[in-house]
Design a protein around this motif. Structure first.
Motif, PDB file in Angstrom:
ATOM      1  N   UNK A  28       0.839  -1.205   0.000  1.00  0.00           N
ATOM      2  CA  UNK A  28       0.000   0.000   0.000  1.00  0.00           C
ATOM      3  C   UNK A  28       0.871   1.251   0.000  1.00  0.00           C
ATOM      4  N   UNK A  29       1.926   1.217   0.816  1.00  0.00           N
ATOM      5  CA  UNK A  29       2.831   2.368   0.846  1.00  0.00           C
ATOM      6  C   UNK A  29       3.463   2.589  -0.516  1.00  0.00           C
ATOM      7  N   UNK A  30       3.927   1.523  -1.128  1.00  0.00           N
ATOM      8  CA  UNK A  30       4.601   1.657  -2.425  1.00  0.00           C
ATOM      9  C   UNK A  30       3.625   2.134  -3.492  1.00  0.00           C
ATOM     10  N   UNK A  31       2.435   1.564  -3.510  1.00  0.00           N
ATOM     11  CA  UNK A  31       1.451   1.978  -4.510  1.00  0.00           C
ATOM     12  C   UNK A  31       1.137   3.459  -4.354  1.00  0.00           C
ATOM     13  N   UNK A  32       1.026   3.877  -3.099  1.00  0.00           N
ATOM     14  CA  UNK A  32       0.719   5.277  -2.801  1.00  0.00           C
ATOM     15  C   UNK A  32       1.830   6.194  -3.292  1.00  0.00           C
ATOM     16  N   UNK A  33       3.058   5.888  -2.922  1.00  0.00           N
ATOM     17  CA  UNK A  33       4.191   6.762  -3.248  1.00  0.00           C
ATOM     18  C   UNK A  33       4.551   6.667  -4.723  1.00  0.00           C
ATOM     19  N   UNK A  34       4.559   5.457  -5.259  1.00  0.00           N
ATOM     20  CA  UNK A  34       4.882   5.284  -6.667  1.00  0.00           C
ATOM     21  C   UNK A  34       3.744   5.764  -7.550  1.00  0.00           C
TER      22      UNK A  34
END
Lengths: 146, 146
Positions: A28-34
């Motif tokens: 979720x963090x990666x999807x959000x930031x990326x």
DNA sequence: CAGATCTCAGCTATACTGAAATGC
DNA sequence: CGCATTTCAGTATAGCTGAGATCT
């Protein structure tokens, strides 16, 4: 994110459940930031492999990044469209392509490195530096046995 | 599984990559073992919540197992078809269903407990008992901060 | 009225499979 | 020949969204 009720003990104490939940947070963090950078997750892995090991065939890239051969094709299409990699036939083995990272690709990788560093920090928040090192050591040891 | 070439350092040392790879192994193990028992992953979580906390509404089940409301519906349909749970309207709040585990459901849960125990062991192979406890403690601490 | 619940239809990302075409 | 590589088409699962109907 929604509030969570008490979790069954069977789950709460299972490594598989815990690892899965943490992996979910990480995604979720990666999807959000990326998502802001408009970069699907595979792209970073491929750029990293190209930057660290130099030009490679698609099959090699797949093995180095644990991305399936068929997903490598799709991700490289997108990266080539953006001018972040070059793909040219290998004169020495005409089955293969030689994939090379471009200067623009290296710049993008540097940007993504910064984003990723924030994600790691967010994910590891809750552990002090010693605990983080220990955690990484245990994870590494586990993966060596698989 | 296919042999893997050397992994880029950026990935090899990132908690997010490590956690994701281990989570993948965990899913593969579960799919393999539960595949024999013909039980998708959500089913175990739901049966565990019902056995440990007693009858519950679908919304509660979703919150306790981190399964989306809409996926709870589908999974309970399958479980009810197999006679592993009962679903009846709540007379005290007619928006809700009361879901109850049946004796057959408890038997199935016991079977799955054994399967899951093997998965945990397989997953944690590579760490000694002390390290396993430590690993679980660190994971728990991390998840408390999310 | 706001808010919770159940249900359905549909979406996305990730991971994977099978097979064809090509070349070693 | 067997085997590796690239590519495409398709599958499966998990996780998630939006909206409608119903009820508190």
């Amino acid at each position: 994110m929604e509030p969570m009720d008490p979790v069954p003990e069977r789950l709460r104490t299972s490594p598989s459940w815990l690892v899965n939940q943490l992996s979910l947070h990480s995604r979720r963090l990666i999807a959000e930031e990326f998502g802001k950078a408009n970069t699907p997750g595979y792209h970073y892995r491929l750029l990293a492999a190209l930057a660290e090991f130099g030009p490679a065939s698609q099959a090699e890239l797949g093995r180095r990044t644990a991305i399936d051969r068929s997903d490598v094709v799709a991700a490289l299409n997108a990266l080539a469209d953006q001018g972040l990699v070059d793909r040219s036939p290998d004169p020495g083995d005409r089955r293969r392509n030689i994939v090379t990272i471009t200067p623009a690709g290296r710049r993008r990788l540097t940007e993504l490195d910064a984003v990723l560093a924030n994600v790691q920090d967010s994910l590891m928040r809750g552990l002090d530096p010693d605990e983080r090192r220990l955690f990484v050591r245990l994870l590494t040891k586990l993966l060596e046995h698989h």
